[in-house]
Design a protein around this motif. Structure first.
Motif, PDB file in Angstrom:
ATOM      1  N   UNK A   1      12.155  16.110 -24.741  1.00  0.00           N
ATOM      2  CA  UNK A   1      12.573  15.526 -26.007  1.00  0.00           C
ATOM      3  C   UNK A   1      12.681  14.014 -25.842  1.00  0.00           C
ATOM      4  N   UNK A   2      11.941  13.277 -26.676  1.00  0.00           N
ATOM      5  CA  UNK A   2      11.996  11.817 -26.645  1.00  0.00           C
ATOM      6  C   UNK A   2      13.293  11.357 -27.304  1.00  0.00           C
ATOM      7  N   UNK A   3      13.985  10.449 -26.653  1.00  0.00           N
ATOM      8  CA  UNK A   3      15.223   9.889 -27.206  1.00  0.00           C
ATOM      9  C   UNK A   3      15.054   8.405 -27.456  1.00  0.00           C
ATOM     10  N   UNK A   4      15.541   7.954 -28.611  1.00  0.00           N
ATOM     11  CA  UNK A   4      15.444   6.558 -29.014  1.00  0.00           C
ATOM     12  C   UNK A   4      16.852   6.025 -29.271  1.00  0.00           C
ATOM     13  N   UNK A   5      17.154   4.864 -28.723  1.00  0.00           N
ATOM     14  CA  UNK A   5      18.480   4.269 -28.901  1.00  0.00           C
ATOM     15  C   UNK A   5      18.316   2.818 -29.331  1.00  0.00           C
ATOM     16  N   UNK A   6      18.724   2.529 -30.582  1.00  0.00           N
ATOM     17  CA  UNK A   6      18.629   1.168 -31.091  1.00  0.00           C
ATOM     18  C   UNK A   6      19.864   0.360 -30.714  1.00  0.00           C
ATOM     19  N   UNK A   7      19.675  -0.950 -30.656  1.00  0.00           N
ATOM     20  CA  UNK A   7      20.774  -1.878 -30.448  1.00  0.00           C
ATOM     21  C   UNK A   7      20.343  -3.240 -30.953  1.00  0.00           C
ATOM     22  N   UNK A   8      21.287  -4.149 -31.034  1.00  0.00           N
ATOM     23  CA  UNK A   8      20.944  -5.525 -31.372  1.00  0.00           C
ATOM     24  C   UNK A   8      21.102  -5.913 -32.823  1.00  0.00           C
ATOM     25  N   UNK A   9      21.575  -5.027 -33.651  1.00  0.00           N
ATOM     26  CA  UNK A   9      21.839  -5.416 -35.030  1.00  0.00           C
ATOM     27  C   UNK A   9      23.089  -6.275 -35.092  1.00  0.00           C
ATOM     28  N   UNK A  10      23.574  -6.533 -36.282  1.00  0.00           N
ATOM     29  CA  UNK A  10      24.801  -7.309 -36.410  1.00  0.00           C
ATOM     30  C   UNK A  10      24.836  -8.112 -37.682  1.00  0.00           C
ATOM     31  N   UNK A  11      25.752  -9.064 -37.730  1.00  0.00           N
ATOM     32  CA  UNK A  11      25.935  -9.912 -38.900  1.00  0.00           C
ATOM     33  C   UNK A  11      25.202 -11.231 -38.687  1.00  0.00           C
ATOM     34  N   UNK A  12      24.364 -11.592 -39.646  1.00  0.00           N
ATOM     35  CA  UNK A  12      23.551 -12.802 -39.548  1.00  0.00           C
ATOM     36  C   UNK A  12      23.624 -13.558 -40.872  1.00  0.00           C
ATOM     37  N   UNK A  13      23.615 -14.876 -40.808  1.00  0.00           N
ATOM     38  CA  UNK A  13      23.575 -15.666 -42.034  1.00  0.00           C
ATOM     39  C   UNK A  13      22.159 -15.709 -42.589  1.00  0.00           C
ATOM     40  N   UNK A  14      22.055 -15.844 -43.882  1.00  0.00           N
ATOM     41  CA  UNK A  14      20.744 -15.954 -44.513  1.00  0.00           C
ATOM     42  C   UNK A  14      19.952 -17.096 -43.885  1.00  0.00           C
ATOM     43  N   UNK A  15      18.678 -16.817 -43.614  1.00  0.00           N
ATOM     44  CA  UNK A  15      17.827 -17.793 -42.956  1.00  0.00           C
ATOM     45  C   UNK A  15      17.816 -17.661 -41.450  1.00  0.00           C
ATOM     46  N   UNK A  16      18.728 -16.859 -40.918  1.00  0.00           N
ATOM     47  CA  UNK A  16      18.832 -16.678 -39.486  1.00  0.00           C
ATOM     48  C   UNK A  16      17.886 -15.621 -38.947  1.00  0.00           C
ATOM     49  N   UNK A  17      18.080 -15.282 -37.678  1.00  0.00           N
ATOM     50  CA  UNK A  17      17.199 -14.338 -36.991  1.00  0.00           C
ATOM     51  C   UNK A  17      18.008 -13.252 -36.293  1.00  0.00           C
ATOM     52  N   UNK A  18      17.348 -12.140 -36.074  1.00  0.00           N
ATOM     53  CA  UNK A  18      17.918 -11.033 -35.311  1.00  0.00           C
ATOM     54  C   UNK A  18      16.781 -10.297 -34.642  1.00  0.00           C
ATOM     55  N   UNK A  19      17.094  -9.610 -33.552  1.00  0.00           N
ATOM     56  CA  UNK A  19      16.038  -8.909 -32.821  1.00  0.00           C
ATOM     57  C   UNK A  19      16.542  -7.549 -32.349  1.00  0.00           C
ATOM     58  N   UNK A  20      16.562  -6.570 -33.242  1.00  0.00           N
ATOM     59  CA  UNK A  20      16.928  -5.226 -32.805  1.00  0.00           C
ATOM     60  C   UNK A  20      15.937  -4.712 -31.765  1.00  0.00           C
ATOM     61  N   UNK A  21      16.434  -3.870 -30.869  1.00  0.00           N
ATOM     62  CA  UNK A  21      15.569  -3.253 -29.877  1.00  0.00           C
ATOM     63  C   UNK A  21      15.780  -1.746 -29.882  1.00  0.00           C
ATOM     64  N   UNK A  22      14.814  -1.046 -29.342  1.00  0.00           N
ATOM     65  CA  UNK A  22      14.829   0.423 -29.317  1.00  0.00           C
ATOM     66  C   UNK A  22      14.427   0.866 -27.922  1.00  0.00           C
ATOM     67  N   UNK A  23      15.364   1.414 -27.187  1.00  0.00           N
ATOM     68  CA  UNK A  23      15.076   1.912 -25.849  1.00  0.00           C
ATOM     69  C   UNK A  23      14.543   3.338 -25.934  1.00  0.00           C
ATOM     70  N   UNK A  24      13.442   3.576 -25.254  1.00  0.00           N
ATOM     71  CA  UNK A  24      12.748   4.859 -25.320  1.00  0.00           C
ATOM     72  C   UNK A  24      12.910   5.597 -24.007  1.00  0.00           C
ATOM     73  N   UNK A  25      13.149   6.904 -24.085  1.00  0.00           N
ATOM     74  CA  UNK A  25      13.455   7.671 -22.871  1.00  0.00           C
ATOM     75  C   UNK A  25      12.224   8.020 -22.046  1.00  0.00           C
ATOM     76  N   UNK A  26      11.027   7.931 -22.643  1.00  0.00           N
ATOM     77  CA  UNK A  26       9.831   8.325 -21.916  1.00  0.00           C
ATOM     78  C   UNK A  26       8.733   7.291 -22.107  1.00  0.00           C
ATOM     79  N   UNK A  27       7.763   7.310 -21.196  1.00  0.00           N
ATOM     80  CA  UNK A  27       6.625   6.397 -21.279  1.00  0.00           C
ATOM     81  C   UNK A  27       5.595   6.975 -22.247  1.00  0.00           C
ATOM     82  N   UNK A  28       5.757   6.604 -23.515  1.00  0.00           N
ATOM     83  CA  UNK A  28       4.894   7.171 -24.550  1.00  0.00           C
ATOM     84  C   UNK A  28       4.280   6.092 -25.429  1.00  0.00           C
ATOM     85  N   UNK A  29       4.401   4.831 -25.032  1.00  0.00           N
ATOM     86  CA  UNK A  29       3.922   3.752 -25.891  1.00  0.00           C
ATOM     87  C   UNK A  29       2.460   3.927 -26.278  1.00  0.00           C
TER      88      UNK A  29
END
Length: 115
Positions: A1-29
């Motif tokens: 079973x492939x598991x995905x775990x996101x992180x990196x969200x949050x509160x950002x001001x308009x015009x700003x940047x964010x970079x969520x990431x997703x860690x994958x449990x298996x080599x399936x890219x």
């Protein structure tokens, strides 16, 4: 079973940047179809960006073209969504998705853009 775990969200001001990431449990890219979706209360989950390394294709929703970039690091089994020029309407829970023999979802990460 492939598991995905996101992180990196949050509160950002308009015009700003964010970079969520997703860690994958298996080599399936190279074999799966990968994407980022988002959802706000009362609305359906919508596609933000999709990437398939085997076909060499990337798709973006019109609302994020030119501002968001989907990418991945196969050495770290991690998918990213670089979000620049954020707007209040980008506020949502962002989900990582993988499609192989079946569709897999992460638990989501909240991104809130303040005006």
């Amino acid at each position: 079973q492939v598991q995905l775990v996101e992180s990196g969200g949050g509160l950002v001001q308009a015009g700003g940047s964010s970079r969520p990431s997703c860690a994958v449990s298996e080599r399936t890219f190279s074999t799966f179809d990968w994407g980022w979706y988002r959802q706000t209360p009362g609305k359906e989950r919508e596609l933000v960006a999709n990437i398939n390394w085997r076909r060499g294709t990337i798709i973006y929703a019109d609302s994020v073209k030119g501002r968001f970039t989907i990418s991945g690091d196969s050495t770290k089994n991690t998918l990213f969504l670089q979000m620049n020029g954020l707007k209040p309407e980008d506020t949502a829970i962002y989900y990582c998705s993988a499609v192989g023999p079946q569709r897999y979802w992460g638990q989501g990460t909240q991104v809130t853009v303040s005006s």
